[in-house]
Design an enzyme around this catalytic site. Sequence first.
Site, PDB file in Angstrom:
ATOM      1  N   PRO A   9      69.592  73.597  55.421  1.00  0.00           N
ATOM      2  CA  PRO A   9      70.623  73.658  56.447  1.00  0.00           C
ATOM      3  C   PRO A   9      71.411  72.359  56.621  1.00  0.00           C
ATOM      4  O   PRO A   9      70.843  71.267  56.557  1.00  0.00           O
ATOM      5  CB  PRO A   9      69.848  73.974  57.731  1.00  0.00           C
ATOM      6  N   ASN A  10      72.696  72.548  56.826  1.00  0.00           N
ATOM      7  CA  ASN A  10      73.666  71.483  57.117  1.00  0.00           C
ATOM      8  C   ASN A  10      74.001  70.601  55.917  1.00  0.00           C
ATOM      9  O   ASN A  10      74.891  69.757  55.999  1.00  0.00           O
ATOM     10  CB  ASN A  10      73.183  70.604  58.299  1.00  0.00           C
ATOM     11  N   ARG A  17      79.443  65.189  57.076  1.00  0.00           N
ATOM     12  CA  ARG A  17      78.383  65.135  58.087  1.00  0.00           C
ATOM     13  C   ARG A  17      77.821  63.717  58.195  1.00  0.00           C
ATOM     14  O   ARG A  17      77.300  63.168  57.207  1.00  0.00           O
ATOM     15  CB  ARG A  17      77.268  66.089  57.653  1.00  0.00           C
ATOM     16  N   TYR A  22      74.429  59.939  55.604  1.00  0.00           N
ATOM     17  CA  TYR A  22      74.316  60.762  54.389  1.00  0.00           C
ATOM     18  C   TYR A  22      75.353  60.445  53.309  1.00  0.00           C
ATOM     19  O   TYR A  22      75.325  61.054  52.236  1.00  0.00           O
ATOM     20  CB  TYR A  22      74.397  62.246  54.770  1.00  0.00           C
ATOM     21  N   ASN A  71      65.540  69.836  49.072  1.00  0.00           N
ATOM     22  CA  ASN A  71      65.808  69.137  50.325  1.00  0.00           C
ATOM     23  C   ASN A  71      65.955  70.226  51.382  1.00  0.00           C
ATOM     24  O   ASN A  71      66.996  70.871  51.481  1.00  0.00           O
ATOM     25  CB  ASN A  71      67.078  68.287  50.223  1.00  0.00           C
ATOM     26  N   ALA A  74      66.272  70.004  58.054  1.00  0.00           N
ATOM     27  CA  ALA A  74      65.412  70.005  59.249  1.00  0.00           C
ATOM     28  C   ALA A  74      64.261  70.994  59.145  1.00  0.00           C
ATOM     29  O   ALA A  74      63.238  70.830  59.833  1.00  0.00           O
ATOM     30  CB  ALA A  74      66.263  70.301  60.485  1.00  0.00           C
ATOM     31  N   HIS A  77      60.632  69.795  58.758  1.00  0.00           N
ATOM     32  CA  HIS A  77      59.824  69.342  59.882  1.00  0.00           C
ATOM     33  C   HIS A  77      59.364  70.484  60.779  1.00  0.00           C
ATOM     34  O   HIS A  77      58.634  70.260  61.733  1.00  0.00           O
ATOM     35  CB  HIS A  77      60.628  68.331  60.718  1.00  0.00           C
ATOM     36  N   ASP A  84      54.443  77.621  53.286  1.00  0.00           N
ATOM     37  CA  ASP A  84      53.618  78.680  52.686  1.00  0.00           C
ATOM     38  C   ASP A  84      54.233  79.184  51.380  1.00  0.00           C
ATOM     39  O   ASP A  84      53.510  79.479  50.420  1.00  0.00           O
ATOM     40  CB  ASP A  84      53.458  79.864  53.652  1.00  0.00           C
ATOM     41  N   GLU A  95      60.087  67.119  46.652  1.00  0.00           N
ATOM     42  CA  GLU A  95      60.767  67.090  47.956  1.00  0.00           C
ATOM     43  C   GLU A  95      61.662  65.852  48.015  1.00  0.00           C
ATOM     44  O   GLU A  95      61.192  64.751  47.726  1.00  0.00           O
ATOM     45  CB  GLU A  95      59.700  67.034  49.062  1.00  0.00           C
ATOM     46  N   HIS A  97      64.616  63.665  50.337  1.00  0.00           N
ATOM     47  CA  HIS A  97      65.415  63.424  51.546  1.00  0.00           C
ATOM     48  C   HIS A  97      66.371  62.284  51.259  1.00  0.00           C
ATOM     49  O   HIS A  97      65.952  61.227  50.747  1.00  0.00           O
ATOM     50  CB  HIS A  97      64.525  63.093  52.743  1.00  0.00           C
ATOM     51  N   SER A  99      68.128  60.478  53.447  1.00  0.00           N
ATOM     52  CA  SER A  99      67.899  59.358  54.368  1.00  0.00           C
ATOM     53  C   SER A  99      66.414  58.991  54.376  1.00  0.00           C
ATOM     54  O   SER A  99      65.570  59.789  53.955  1.00  0.00           O
ATOM     55  CB  SER A  99      68.349  59.744  55.780  1.00  0.00           C
ATOM     56  N   ARG A 104      63.614  56.983  61.014  1.00  0.00           N
ATOM     57  CA  ARG A 104      64.383  57.740  62.007  1.00  0.00           C
ATOM     58  C   ARG A 104      63.445  58.301  63.085  1.00  0.00           C
ATOM     59  O   ARG A 104      62.333  57.817  63.244  1.00  0.00           O
ATOM     60  CB  ARG A 104      65.190  58.828  61.283  1.00  0.00           C
ATOM     61  N   ARG A 108      60.926  63.521  62.542  1.00  0.00           N
ATOM     62  CA  ARG A 108      61.258  63.629  61.104  1.00  0.00           C
ATOM     63  C   ARG A 108      60.142  63.065  60.216  1.00  0.00           C
ATOM     64  O   ARG A 108      60.239  63.077  59.001  1.00  0.00           O
ATOM     65  CB  ARG A 108      62.565  62.875  60.791  1.00  0.00           C
TER      66      ARG A 108
HETATM   67  C1  DQA Z   1      67.305  65.218  55.502  1.00  0.00           C
HETATM   68  C2  DQA Z   1      66.480  64.611  56.653  1.00  0.00           C
HETATM   69  C3  DQA Z   1      66.179  65.658  57.694  1.00  0.00           C
HETATM   70  O1  DQA Z   1      65.421  65.080  58.755  1.00  0.00           O
HETATM   71  C4  DQA Z   1      67.480  66.194  58.278  1.00  0.00           C
HETATM   72  O2  DQA Z   1      67.211  67.217  59.214  1.00  0.00           O
HETATM   73  C5  DQA Z   1      68.421  66.675  57.224  1.00  0.00           C
HETATM   74  C6  DQA Z   1      68.567  65.878  56.012  1.00  0.00           C
HETATM   75  C7  DQA Z   1      67.726  64.135  54.482  1.00  0.00           C
HETATM   76  O3  DQA Z   1      68.119  64.517  53.380  1.00  0.00           O
HETATM   77  O4  DQA Z   1      67.690  62.957  54.797  1.00  0.00           O
HETATM   78  O5  DQA Z   1      69.121  67.667  57.397  1.00  0.00           O
HETATM   79  O6  DQA Z   1      66.499  66.167  54.817  1.00  0.00           O
END
Ligand code: DQA
Length: 140
Positions: A9-10, A17, A22, A71, A74, A77, A84, A95, A97, A99, A104, A108
Site C-alpha cells: 500500500p501507498n 509521497r 522515500y 515491500n 504498512a 507491521h 501466514d 523483505e 523497506h 526507509s 522511525r 514500524r
Molecule cells: C516502508 C516502511 C513502512 O513502515 C511504511 O508503512 C511504508 C513504506 C518503507 O519502504 O520504508 O509504506 O515499507
Amino acid sequence: MKIIIINGPNLNLLGTREPEIYGKQTFQAYFETLQGQYPQLNLEYYQNNSEGALIDKLHQVGFSYDGIILNGGAYTHTSVAIGDALAAINTPTVEVHISNVYARESFRHHSYFSAHCAGIIVGMGLTGYELALNYFTKQG
Ligand code: DQA
C-alpha cells in the site's frame, strides 16, 4: 530466473509521497532502470493497496518463481495474514523497506514478515531492491 517485486500500500505514490523519506523517483522509472541492468532476468513488478490482493499474488507466484522481493508497506507491521502467506509458500522472499524503519516510530519496528523471509534490507532507499536482486542472482 523469474523474480517478482511486490509493493504494498501507498508505494504506487513513490516519487510524490513524502519525498524527504522515500525519494523523488517513481517506482516505474526505477524498475525500468533495473530491467536494463539485469536483462538476463525475467523480472516482474506488481503493486496493490489491498491485503487480500497481495496474498493472492503471493499464492500465485510462491510455488513457481525463483524469488520474491516484498515491500509490504504498512501491512508489514499489521498483517498476520500476509505473514501466514509467506510461511505457506516455497519461493524465498527478501523483505525490503526503503526507509530505515528502526529510526522511525516504534510501531514500524515490528514485522510479521521477517521470520518467514530469507533476509531483510532496510533503509537503503530504492537501492535495497537491487541489493535483494543481487542476493537472488548470486544464489542462482
Ligand atoms: C516502508 C516502511 C513502512 O513502515 C511504511 O508503512 C511504508 C513504506 C518503507 O519502504 O520504508 O509504506 O515499507
